[in-house]
Scaffold this active site. Structure first.
Site, PDB file in Angstrom:
ATOM      1  N   HIS A  29      -7.679   3.724   8.299  1.00  0.00           N
ATOM      2  CA  HIS A  29      -8.078   3.333   9.646  1.00  0.00           C
ATOM      3  C   HIS A  29      -9.390   4.017  10.036  1.00  0.00           C
ATOM      4  CE1 HIS A  29      -4.058   1.564  10.934  1.00  0.00           C
ATOM      5  NE2 HIS A  29      -3.795   2.106   9.749  1.00  0.00           N
ATOM      6  N   ASP A 135      -8.753   1.323  17.623  1.00  0.00           N
ATOM      7  CA  ASP A 135      -7.652   0.876  16.769  1.00  0.00           C
ATOM      8  C   ASP A 135      -6.481   0.512  17.668  1.00  0.00           C
ATOM      9  OD1 ASP A 135      -5.227   1.048  15.043  1.00  0.00           O
ATOM     10  OD2 ASP A 135      -6.669   1.735  13.533  1.00  0.00           O
ATOM     11  N   HIS A 362      -1.415  -0.176  -4.043  1.00  0.00           N
ATOM     12  CA  HIS A 362      -0.344  -0.246  -3.055  1.00  0.00           C
ATOM     13  C   HIS A 362      -0.534  -1.417  -2.093  1.00  0.00           C
ATOM     14  CE1 HIS A 362      -3.690   1.534  -1.041  1.00  0.00           C
ATOM     15  NE2 HIS A 362      -3.062   1.702   0.094  1.00  0.00           N
ATOM     16  N   TRP A 365      -4.578  -2.986   3.230  1.00  0.00           N
ATOM     17  CA  TRP A 365      -5.552  -4.071   3.462  1.00  0.00           C
ATOM     18  C   TRP A 365      -6.971  -3.640   3.128  1.00  0.00           C
ATOM     19  CZ3 TRP A 365      -5.720  -8.832   2.968  1.00  0.00           C
ATOM     20  CH2 TRP A 365      -6.730  -9.617   3.525  1.00  0.00           C
ATOM     21  N   SER A 367      -7.929  -1.609   0.750  1.00  0.00           N
ATOM     22  CA  SER A 367      -8.065  -1.702  -0.707  1.00  0.00           C
ATOM     23  C   SER A 367      -8.119  -3.158  -1.163  1.00  0.00           C
ATOM     24  CB  SER A 367      -6.902  -0.980  -1.396  1.00  0.00           C
ATOM     25  OG  SER A 367      -7.010   0.415  -1.243  1.00  0.00           O
TER      26      SER A 367
END
Length: 469
Positions: A29, A135, A362, A365, A367
């Site tokens: 984030h 955020d 994993h 988002w 990545s």
């Protein structure tokens, strides 16, 4: 990263607009809003970036942006109480930290309300318009901004647009069976997200900014845009936010990684990383090591425990050393087959290297976006939160990846045979070649979107024109 742009708004001076970025206290984030801060500052608009002191230090140290970009942003780090660590699970199949870690992060963020409010009130009198980009998980922290007459709020969403649509249950997103939110999130976090979304949409009536692009999520973005237009609300899909890097900021150990990649054949290396909040059990690490060796595929494995909230405490007390089988690292290095790296690595630099041919991930988002933008197919291994949905989006809709495990298997140990099978499929099979071809085609579309006149650049221009109107 972005270069300086002319202000697209001819009717007003952008210098009278001040932007404040308020990210959630987690690396993915923090990084997304830092990259968006670089975009906004490239239009010669003052940007203030706010977080806790350890998180400011962390995100700056991990940034791959040139120094002059960092110095254009005003960083504000605030001290917050250090909450006591809670016991970690000892489940040998555990793939992530206990939910208590997220409880600590969530509670810690609430302590930023007072200093953030003070900063906003100090900036407001000297600005024609005070723009707060926060955020969505920090809605509670910025709630006092509504008392400032010259303020505007924009919620920043670090998840895919498709996930947001599916989670809201307003639209059917074509991925097959949607994992239940209850299986992906701790109950306390679901409640908190719901209350923060309500605050953002009902009280602030905030317009929204998303780290996505039409080249990847075109149909979902259109669905959301049409829905928001009924409420006279705009959305901006401003991703991907980091498409280039600066090699001059690399550390010596990072240069060694890239030099090793330089010696490998094109598309021959698998990159493995499970993000910044995942801590694997020693038993699971052993299975990964065995699976990689069985696959015969070259690799770079970023093996770290998940970030702690207070990295100063980590440095003082030390960290658990993740255990691979005895002799594994030495054997892999000696054979020239792979490297296990226990420090922070420059992920985007690795993904954009021509020798990188796959990414075991994993499916956070951030990545996913970085991998797709670089044309690297993904071996999906979701751990929590929105990741199970992203894995399905990657494998079933975009078809640029293969599954290491399905979400229904989340409570099981992922075996070496499952791992080696997925690695061979994505790196050394006809199916993998077809997947890689689609990934490269999608990357080309993403690349066009960030060029002058492309969808991404037009979204940036549109957002800047709106806040400087």
């Amino acid at each position: 990263m972005a270069t300086s742009h002319e202000n697209p708004s001819p009717s007003s001076s952008s210098s009278s607009v001040v932007v404040v970025m308020v990210p959630y206290l987690a690396q993915s984030h923090l990084n997304q809003l830092l990259q968006f801060a670089h975009v906004v500052s490239s239009y010669n608009i003052p940007v203030h970036y706010v977080s806790s002191t350890p998180q400011i230090s962390q995100v700056k140290s991990r940034a791959l942006n040139p120094l002059h970009q960092l110095t254009k942003i005003h960083f504000h780090g605030y001290e917050i109480p250090t909450l006591p660590s809670l016991p970690q699970t000892t489940d040998p199949c555990s793939k992530t930290n206990n939910p208590e870690d997220e409880i600590r992060r969530n509670k810690a963020s609430k302590h930023l309300r007072e200093p953030v409010t003070a900063l906003l009130r100090s900036l407001s009198p000297n600005a024609r318009r005070l723009v707060v980009v926060y955020d969505v998980l920090m809605s509670w922290v910025v709630q006092d901004v509504v008392s400032l007459p010259n303020s505007e709020c924009y919620s920043f969403h670090c998840v895919s647009v498709s996930f947001g649509l599916a989670a809201s249950q307003k639209f059917n997103v074509p991925i097959g069976h949607f994992p239940s939110l209850e299986s992906c999130y701790p109950a306390f976090l679901l409640d908190d997200i719901a209350s923060q979304l309500k605050l953002s949409t009902s009280d602030f009536k905030a317009q929204s900014v998303h780290n996505s692009c039409r080249a990847i999520e075109g149909s979902s973005i259109e669905l959301l845009a049409n829905d928001q237009s009924k409420l006279n609300q705009k959305i901006w899909a401003v991703g991907p936010l980091q498409t280039t890097t600066d090699s001059k900021v690399l550390r010596d150990e990072d240069k060694c990684l890239l030099e090793w990649l330089d010696e490998q054949e094109a598309k021959s290396v698998l990159y493995i990383s499970f993000g910044t909040v995942t801590t694997l059990s020693d038993e699971q690490i052993k299975e990964i090591a065995l699976g990689l060796e069985q696959s015969g595929v070259k690799f770079i494995w970023a093996l770290r425990d998940g970030d702690e909230l207070d990295d100063l405490r980590n440095e003082k007390e030390g960290r658990r050393s993740s255990q691979v089988p005895d002799g594994f690292e030495e054997r892999m290095r000696g054979m020239g087959m792979g490297m296990v790296v226990r420090t922070w690595v420059p992920q985007v630099k690795i993904l954009e290297h021509p020798s990188t041919g796959g990414f075991m991930s994993h499916c956070g988002w951030n990545s996913c976006m970085e991998s797709i933008a670089m044309g690297v197919p993904i071996a999906t291994w979701p751990m929590q939160s929105d990741q199970p949905f992203n894995a399905l989006l990657i494998t079933r809709v975009l078809k640029v990846g293969v599954a290491v495990m399905e979400w229904e298997q989340r409570d099981e140990l992922v075996t070496s045979s499952m791992i080696s099978g997925a690695v061979r499929k994505i790196m050394a099979s006809e199916e993998g070649d077809e997947i890689r071809k689609r990934a490269v085609e999608m990357a080309e579309a993403v690349k066009r979107s960030v060029e002058d006149g492309g969808d991404c650049r037009l979204e940036w221009d549109s957002f800047i024109a709106h806040i400087t109107r």
